[in-house]
Scaffold this active site. Structure first.
Site, short mmCIF file in Angstrom:
data_model
loop_
_atom_site.label_atom_id
_atom_site.label_comp_id
_atom_site.label_asym_id
_atom_site.label_seq_id
_atom_site.Cartn_x
_atom_site.Cartn_y
_atom_site.Cartn_z
N SER A 199 45.78 29.11 84.36
CA SER A 199 44.68 30.03 84.07
C SER A 199 43.50 29.20 83.59
O SER A 199 43.67 28.05 83.19
CB SER A 199 45.08 31.03 82.98
OG SER A 199 45.13 30.40 81.72
N ASP A 200 42.31 29.75 83.62
CA ASP A 200 41.21 29.05 82.98
C ASP A 200 41.12 29.51 81.54
O ASP A 200 40.76 30.65 81.24
CB ASP A 200 39.87 29.30 83.69
CG ASP A 200 38.80 28.36 83.15
OD1 ASP A 200 39.12 27.59 82.22
OD2 ASP A 200 37.66 28.38 83.65
N TYR A 201 41.47 28.60 80.64
CA TYR A 201 41.38 28.87 79.22
C TYR A 201 42.01 30.22 78.90
O TYR A 201 43.15 30.47 79.29
CB TYR A 201 39.91 28.77 78.78
CG TYR A 201 39.75 28.02 77.48
CD1 TYR A 201 39.65 26.65 77.46
CD2 TYR A 201 39.73 28.71 76.27
CE1 TYR A 201 39.53 25.97 76.26
CE2 TYR A 201 39.61 28.04 75.07
CZ TYR A 201 39.51 26.66 75.08
OH TYR A 201 39.38 25.98 73.90
#
Ligand code: BGC
Length: 763
Positions: free
Chosen positions: A300-302
């Site tokens: 995931s992004d962040y």
């Protein structure tokens, strides 16, 4: 040493696990390894067999060590999870010593001793900082871009990092968006070639086998998908685009990264047509895995998973975890949603344990491929770290990268270069002239900003011992001026023959969460420029920025403009090489420069519309135009000047028809350096598909070559264009080449129509 035990166990179990592991069917289908290597698959399964559900979910969990901050700081302290063996990856931890401490905990103090994967944003250099990616892309030099990614990988891997969150391959057509600095601009073809070069640079040339080399990094194609299509260029904003545009424009560079062997992808923050990418099974499983055959893992992004709640598709973080894992996100970056909720979700039957197994397998496989199971400390060697940092050859490459990424936008009366054998007085002015701190730009790894060579320093070294005299006055800061500072700069200008002014943005005005709605130079700098203009001296601007700026006023007022982006550590040297003519500028724009912000989004490969403007009669009513500005950009995609001139002639095509499958034509031309200086020209091949089942762009780049030509030299050049190169997603959303008429241009930039040919495609 736990990892020795697990290694031995994994080898013993290999022999007995073959048959039993036929059960890897999941909601995402049977697990397929990246390597396709049976022995590695068996080792992965042998480890998986030893793991509890909780430990598997731990592998799917990543935390930031927060030694540097690249997003909102999360309250969860990662250490308790680390001691329990519930972390698969840590990012933002640096140095051999620091990483060793964390790895030791994972290896010695946890039940299974599974090594940690260490990640970091190594975007355009680790310690030796290269030009920002948007700048480097303007070199159109793929070998050079592969080389700078390789150097970044050597430095970072030698410092204990295994995985970079790069390359960023998001297409963008909006200069307001701060993250354009990190990408390769607006074109899917060029963006795809650059994506391949950077993946190979980071991961090595040898496919997955290269991952075990201690001088390579696992790469991550990001941000999947269409993060660059944020409405109004505002970061994290909604992306609303047709499936045609998604597939024909935005997706190709991600697919190119995949085909170059990228081991991981990052899901983007944005929604695509109503579904946040992090929850989009269509993007992450149907397209990425099933259609394209991706075999690595998705992170995931962040806090992208937690953000499914404010997006309004999950009622709470537990449901967010369910949506993300079922969509195909294998690892949760910093959000702690998986570690908190996945086992409950499995017990409730909302997530299948097989989904967890498959995600864990992909993550474990990467650790095997990196050699971490064989030796978790293999990347941790202080001597190697020292030996492989900021080597003279790295710095030399950085200097060349600067010179080749600069784009000469204007050069009236050949104001530049200022040769070293001349007698001249140069006034060096501007807020970015004697500046080191801004040069590295954003996402600049661990580069020491104070080490970067200012333009003033580079110029002073370049002209040392010559009859060129330099005189510096700052004039103003990036945002503030005073009558006194301007007066000082004006007197320096009056005493000179030529004035060079370094203007532009602060480095943190681009990058993540750094968008601007007004992309002109700040008022203070325009005041300074106005005052300098009144001296009547010839003036050249050096523009440092993380995006294309609106330079309309500057273009109308000043003699020369050199676009220098944020050039990195060797900025001053590379810029002085170009100013002095030691290097003849060869950069070409990879994003259109707008005439004003109201023209955005502006890009060369736009559609024609039903009422296109006729350039010969732009004032005719009821056309797709503006009342107050032209529809063309100030500087088009592919554009850039040189200290010499080039000509393309004799354009030919070997046949006038080709079949829509398995056929090709050859386009050839002669390119000539018609001016006084050796140089490199970027020859560009564009096509137009005149009639399609869906509307087609007015031009599309299909090939390019960077050719070195001595003064007066000419060379033949050929491009092969295959029927597959002309394929696109048409009315039935299937990729194919449609028969019909085509135009083709061998051009110096996207608005150059001089060498036009045509051909047709038959069934
Ligand atoms: C960015 C990613 C980056 C991640 C980790 C996020 O905020 O969007 O590009 O890789 O942080 O630093």
């Amino acid at each position: 040493m736990k990892y020795v035990i697990i290694l031995v166990l994994s080898l013993i179990i290999i022999s007995s696990c073959d048959q039993k592991n036929k059960n890897s069917e999941t909601s995402h289908g049977k697990w397929k390894s990246l390597s396709g290597d049976k022995r590695i698959e068996q080792r992965v399964d042998s480890v998986l067999k030893l793991m509890t559900l909780e430990e598997k979910i731990g592998q799917m969990t990543q935390f930031s060590a927060n030694w540097s901050i690249t997003g909102p700081v999360m309250s969860d302290d990662f250490k308790p999870y680390l001691y329990k063996g519930l972390i698969g990856s840590i990012f933002n931890a640096t140095s051999v010593e620091g990483i060793r401490k964390l790895q030791q905990i994972a290896v010695d103090s946890t039940r299974l001793g599974i090594p940690i994967l260490f990640g970091q944003d190594v975007i355009h250099g680790y310690k030796t900082i290269f030009p920002i990616p948007l700048g480097e892309a303007c070199s159109w030099d793929l070998a050079m871009m592969e080389q700078t990614a390789r150097i970044a990988a050597i430095e970072a891997a030698s410092d204990g990092i295994n995985w970079t969150f790069a390359p960023m391959v998001d297409i963008s057509r909006d200069a307001r968006w701060g993250r354009v600095m990190e990408g390769a601009g607006e074109d899917p073809y060029l963006g795809s070639r650059i994506a391949e070069a950077r993946v190979k640079g980071f991961q090595g040339e040898g496919g997955w086998q290269s991952l075990s080399d201690v001088a390579t990094l696992l790469a991550c194609g990001k941000h999947f998908a269409a993060y660059g299509a944020a409405e109004s260029g505002r970061d994290y904003n909604t992306a609303e685009l047709s499936e045609h545009t998604l597939r024909n424009v935005y997706l190709p560079p991600y697919q190119a990264a995949l085909e170059a062997g990228v081991g991981t992808f990052m899901a983007s923050f944005n929604e695509v047509n109503g579904v946040p990418a992090t929850a989009s099974r269509w993007l992450l499983t149907d397209i990425l895995r099933n259609e394209w055959g991706f075999r690595g893992f998705v992170v995931s992004d962040y806090t992208g998973i937690n953000e499914l709640v404010p997006h309004g598709v999950a009622k709470d973080e537990k449901q967010a975890a369910e949506l993300a894992v079922n969509a195909g996100v294998d690892m949760d970056m910093t959000g702690a949603t998986y570690i908190k909720y996945l086992s409950e979700l499995v017990k409730e039957g909302k997530v299948s344990e097989k989904t967890i197994d498959n995600a864990t397998r992909s993550i474990l496989e990467m650790k095997f491929l990196l050699g971490l199971f064989d030796d978790p400390y293999r990347y941790l060697d202080e001597n190697r770290a020292k030996a492989n940092t900021e080597k003279p050859e790295f710095i030399e490459t950085a200097r060349k990268a600067v010179a080749s990424s600069l784009v000469l936008l204007k050069n009236d009366n050949d104001l530049l270069p200022i040769k070293k054998d001349r007698a001249a007085r140069i006034a060096l002015i501007g807020p970015l002239m004697n500046d080191s701190v801004n040069l590295n730009g954003e996402w600049a790894g661990l580069g020491d900003r104070n080490k970067s060579v200012s333009i003033l320093k580079g110029m002073t070294e370049a002209y040392k011992g010559t009859n060129v005299k330099l005189n510096y006055a700052q004039g103003c800061t990036i945002t503030e001026s005073s009558p006194a500072s301007i007066a000082q700069a004006v007197s320096a200008a009056r005493l000179s023959d030529v004035v060079l002014v370094a203007v532009g943005e602060d480095f943190n005005w681009s990058g993540e969460a750094a968008c601007r709605s007004d992309i002109r130079l700040p008022e203070a700098q325009r005041q300074l420029l106005n005052a300098l203009k009144e001296t009547g001296k010839p003036i050249a601007l050096i523009v440092l920025s993380g995006r294309p700026l609106d330079l309309s006023w500057e273009d109308s007022q000043f003699d020369a403009i050199l676009q220098a982006w944020f050039p990195g550590r060797e900025g001053g040297h590379g810029i002085a090489d170009v100013i002095s003519g030691e290097y003849n500028p060869s950069g070409r724009l990879v994003m259109s420069f707008p005439r004003n912000v109201g023209q955005i989004p502006i890009y060369y490969n736009h559609k024609n519309t039903g009422r296109p403007v006729d350039p010969a009669h732009p004032d005719v009513d009821y056309k797709s135009s503006f009342l107050d500005v032209s529809t063309t950009p100030l500087y088009p995609f592919g554009y850039g000047l040189s200290y010499t001139t080039y000509a393309i002639s004799n354009a030919k095509i070997d046949k006038s028809t080709m079949k829509s499958k398995n056929d090709k034509i050859t386009v050839s031309a002669t390119v000539e350096n018609t001016g006084p200086m050796d140089g490199e020209m970027v020859v560009q091949l564009y096509v137009r598909d005149l009639v399609g089942s869906v509307t087609r762009p007015v031009k599309e780049l299909k090939g390019f070559r960077k050719v070195a030509l001595k003064a007066g030299e000419s060379k033949p050049i050929t491009f092969e264009l295959s029927s597959e190169d002309l394929a696109f997603y048409g009315i039935d959303m299937k990729k194919k080449t449609e028969p019909g008429e085509f135009k083709v241009w061998v051009a110096q930039h996207s608005a150059d129509n001089s060498n036009e040919l045509s051909f047709s495609v038959t069934e």
